[in-house]
Scaffold this motif. Sequence first.
Motif, short mmCIF file in Angstrom:
data_model
loop_
_atom_site.label_atom_id
_atom_site.label_comp_id
_atom_site.label_asym_id
_atom_site.label_seq_id
_atom_site.Cartn_x
_atom_site.Cartn_y
_atom_site.Cartn_z
N LEU A 364 0.80 -1.31 -0.08
CA LEU A 364 -0.01 0.06 -0.24
C LEU A 364 0.78 1.22 0.08
CD1 LEU A 364 -2.80 -0.89 2.38
CD2 LEU A 364 -3.13 -0.84 0.20
N MET A 365 1.92 1.17 0.76
CA MET A 365 2.80 2.29 0.82
C MET A 365 3.33 2.69 -0.75
SD MET A 365 3.10 3.60 4.04
CE MET A 365 4.48 4.70 3.59
N ALA A 366 3.78 1.69 -1.37
CA ALA A 366 4.34 1.90 -2.71
C ALA A 366 3.25 2.49 -3.71
CB ALA A 366 4.85 0.71 -3.24
N ARG A 367 2.16 2.06 -3.72
CA ARG A 367 1.28 2.33 -4.63
C ARG A 367 0.19 3.66 -4.12
NH1 ARG A 367 -1.10 0.73 -9.14
NH2 ARG A 367 -3.18 0.93 -9.53
N TYR A 368 0.23 3.94 -2.84
CA TYR A 368 -0.97 4.88 -2.85
C TYR A 368 -0.46 5.81 -1.75
CZ TYR A 368 -4.36 1.48 -4.32
OH TYR A 368 -4.70 0.46 -5.19
N MET A 369 0.73 5.82 -1.27
CA MET A 369 1.54 6.92 -0.34
C MET A 369 2.50 7.69 -0.71
SD MET A 369 -0.78 6.58 2.14
CE MET A 369 0.11 7.35 3.27
N LYS A 370 2.64 7.83 -2.07
CA LYS A 370 3.86 8.55 -2.89
C LYS A 370 3.63 10.05 -2.52
CE LYS A 370 4.98 5.16 -6.12
NZ LYS A 370 5.20 4.71 -7.39
N ASN A 371 2.41 10.43 -2.44
CA ASN A 371 2.22 11.90 -2.27
C ASN A 371 1.95 12.38 -0.78
OD1 ASN A 371 2.39 12.64 -5.17
ND2 ASN A 371 0.18 12.17 -5.14
N ALA A 372 1.51 11.51 0.08
CA ALA A 372 1.26 11.49 1.34
C ALA A 372 2.58 11.39 2.22
CB ALA A 372 0.15 10.54 1.95
N LEU A 503 -8.85 3.64 -1.58
CA LEU A 503 -7.66 4.42 -2.08
C LEU A 503 -7.44 4.55 -3.40
CD1 LEU A 503 -5.22 2.39 0.40
CD2 LEU A 503 -5.72 4.86 0.34
N GLU A 504 -7.77 3.32 -4.13
CA GLU A 504 -7.88 3.66 -5.58
C GLU A 504 -8.87 4.60 -6.14
OE1 GLU A 504 -6.05 2.86 -9.17
OE2 GLU A 504 -5.90 1.49 -7.16
N VAL A 505 -9.86 4.62 -5.50
CA VAL A 505 -10.72 6.04 -5.77
C VAL A 505 -10.30 7.39 -5.58
CG1 VAL A 505 -13.21 7.13 -5.58
CG2 VAL A 505 -13.06 4.52 -5.74
N ASN A 506 -9.60 7.39 -4.53
CA ASN A 506 -8.95 8.45 -4.02
C ASN A 506 -8.04 8.65 -4.90
OD1 ASN A 506 -8.16 10.61 -1.67
ND2 ASN A 506 -6.37 9.49 -1.86
N VAL A 518 -3.72 20.48 -1.32
CA VAL A 518 -2.94 19.24 -1.39
C VAL A 518 -2.97 18.66 0.14
CG1 VAL A 518 -0.85 18.03 -1.94
CG2 VAL A 518 -1.65 19.90 -3.38
N ASN A 519 -2.68 19.76 1.14
CA ASN A 519 -2.31 19.24 2.70
C ASN A 519 -3.69 18.24 2.77
OD1 ASN A 519 -0.03 20.40 2.55
ND2 ASN A 519 -0.72 22.27 3.40
N ASN A 520 -4.78 18.56 2.42
CA ASN A 520 -5.99 17.89 2.87
C ASN A 520 -6.01 16.56 2.15
OD1 ASN A 520 -6.85 19.70 4.35
ND2 ASN A 520 -8.27 20.76 2.99
N THR A 521 -5.38 16.34 0.96
CA THR A 521 -5.48 15.28 0.44
C THR A 521 -4.29 14.39 1.24
OG1 THR A 521 -6.24 16.36 -1.74
CG2 THR A 521 -4.96 14.15 -1.79
N MET A 522 -3.34 14.81 1.52
CA MET A 522 -2.37 13.87 2.00
C MET A 522 -2.86 13.43 3.48
SD MET A 522 1.16 16.24 1.65
CE MET A 522 1.62 16.59 0.00
N LYS A 523 -3.55 14.53 4.33
CA LYS A 523 -4.24 13.99 5.54
C LYS A 523 -5.29 13.08 5.38
CE LYS A 523 -6.28 16.05 9.73
NZ LYS A 523 -6.95 17.38 10.13
N ARG A 524 -6.18 12.90 4.14
CA ARG A 524 -6.98 11.97 4.18
C ARG A 524 -6.55 10.69 3.96
NH1 ARG A 524 -9.44 14.64 0.55
NH2 ARG A 524 -8.68 13.49 -1.16
N GLU A 525 -5.44 10.49 2.92
CA GLU A 525 -4.72 9.35 2.78
C GLU A 525 -4.23 8.70 3.95
OE1 GLU A 525 -2.21 10.53 -0.11
OE2 GLU A 525 -3.72 10.22 -1.99
#
Length: 550
Positions: A364-372, A503-506, A518-525
Amino acid sequence: MEARLLVLFSGYFASVFSFPSGQISASCDTMLPQHRGSTPQTTASPYFITVSNTTFKSGDSITVTIQSNSGNTFKGFLLEALSVGGDTATGTFTITNGDTQGLSCSAGPNSAVSHTSDSSKSSVTTSWTAPSGAGPVRFRATVLQGFSTFWSGVESQTLMASQISNITCGTGKFCFSDPANCNPDSSGCLFMSVVPSSNGYVFEMSGPVSTLEYIAVGFSDDQKMGNDDDYICATNLSGNVQIQRVFLTGNNSPQSKNLIFSGSPVWNYGNGIMKCCFIAQASISTLSRASASSTYYIFLATGPTEANGQIKQHTKIPLITAAKIDLSAFSGNNKAASGESTLVLGHGALMLIAWMTTGTIGMLMARYMKNAAKEQYFGKGLWFLMHVFLMSLTVILTSIAFIMIFAEVSGWSSDTGAHPVLGCIVMILSFLQPFGAMLRPAPTHKRRFIFNWAHGLNALVIKVLAVATLFLGLQLVDTSTNQWMPKVMGGFYGWEVLFYIILEVNTRYNEKELYEEVNNTMKRESIILITFVCGNLAFLISLLVGIGQS
């Protein structure tokens, strides 16, 4: 001279009429009268013992009668109830008439009964109360026709216990169960006990089974299947229980062996629970012949049967004692720590941690957390460092678990289905994955997309195979009636798929720039990931507890 004659006459008089009142507690152990120069008769006894019932449970009262035939009478007797396995006095007698009295023997007050006078009798009757945890018993008596004429070893038929108990485990019988020390009356308890008797062994088996399934107790010289002497209780289509004995030789069909019972076997099958108790007049054989040894590894297994009663391969890993058990001299120290071995349980626990937690979160870290998690540390993004750490830990845990199970089995498990095959594939692919990652081209290289696809595809294959392997492994160790552990695992993967979708929808929303901050996006993830990890740990802990109880 007169004084000497008086002493001799007094001694003779005392010997002839010794203990006419039946106060003979000193004879409890030998069950022989203390009459000098007297020995038991070797002819058939003219006396016999009858009982009001041939089965009993704790607290039941059994009427016991000593009778004579052909008009014979007797003057004295000593009666005890002896466990078939162990030959020790058990239970208590209740005095029902003036011809009998209770004695205090090694088993306590009223653990034996005798006469109150030397008057001639044709029969005596008393009542015996069954104690908690008693197995099969026989009533044994010594009956005196006169001072020097008596018969010892007069026995009743065997009375079988209709309940199975763990009360005397370790002291009165050897027990093996899963979960450890479980109550045979509970629905999830797989239980067996065995104790040597005078001419064989007393067996008790209990556990959750369905129609056309069996419980088997095996005796072996090693911890591998083959050259084993197995005793089996199996249910048939009519709801009855069949008892059989077979000899196993590797992967060949079981060889049926003759089985003679002492007394009538007792069994019960209802509400998915089978209970079976019998006394086998047999010598345990592990090499197709009788053996003088009384020390064996003991197996406890369940599995399906054919409609004709032929047993099929067990569907779960058998429980095997960690060491050989000496059935002739077991004690409380030999009480088995029931269930799977420590290495098997450790193998399962490490695999769950690796592929439910560290591996899943690393992917999950590799696929969805690159921005967060893109903060830089040591020239690398935090998401990348976490991914490498978690996936490396996953490979290490998988390798340790792989070594543990091979150390336990000392070879290949041919009787556990596809689980070891899939496990080996997962191990190989997991081991190759980090080496492929070290050979990856630079992010700007024109062939980088090939690595990305190959690395991701291999990870997906590993994940799918790991899921299948975990399901099969949990089915092997879960002995509960409802197989709750695979169901919990199914719930976990439903939870995981749900968060993959979220996470895919996000991610898709982020790509379309539907959110301005962007900060809100990171917080949501981050919140999504933390929520997933909390649920992940709840599922993991429940399964680790289940494995610990296996």
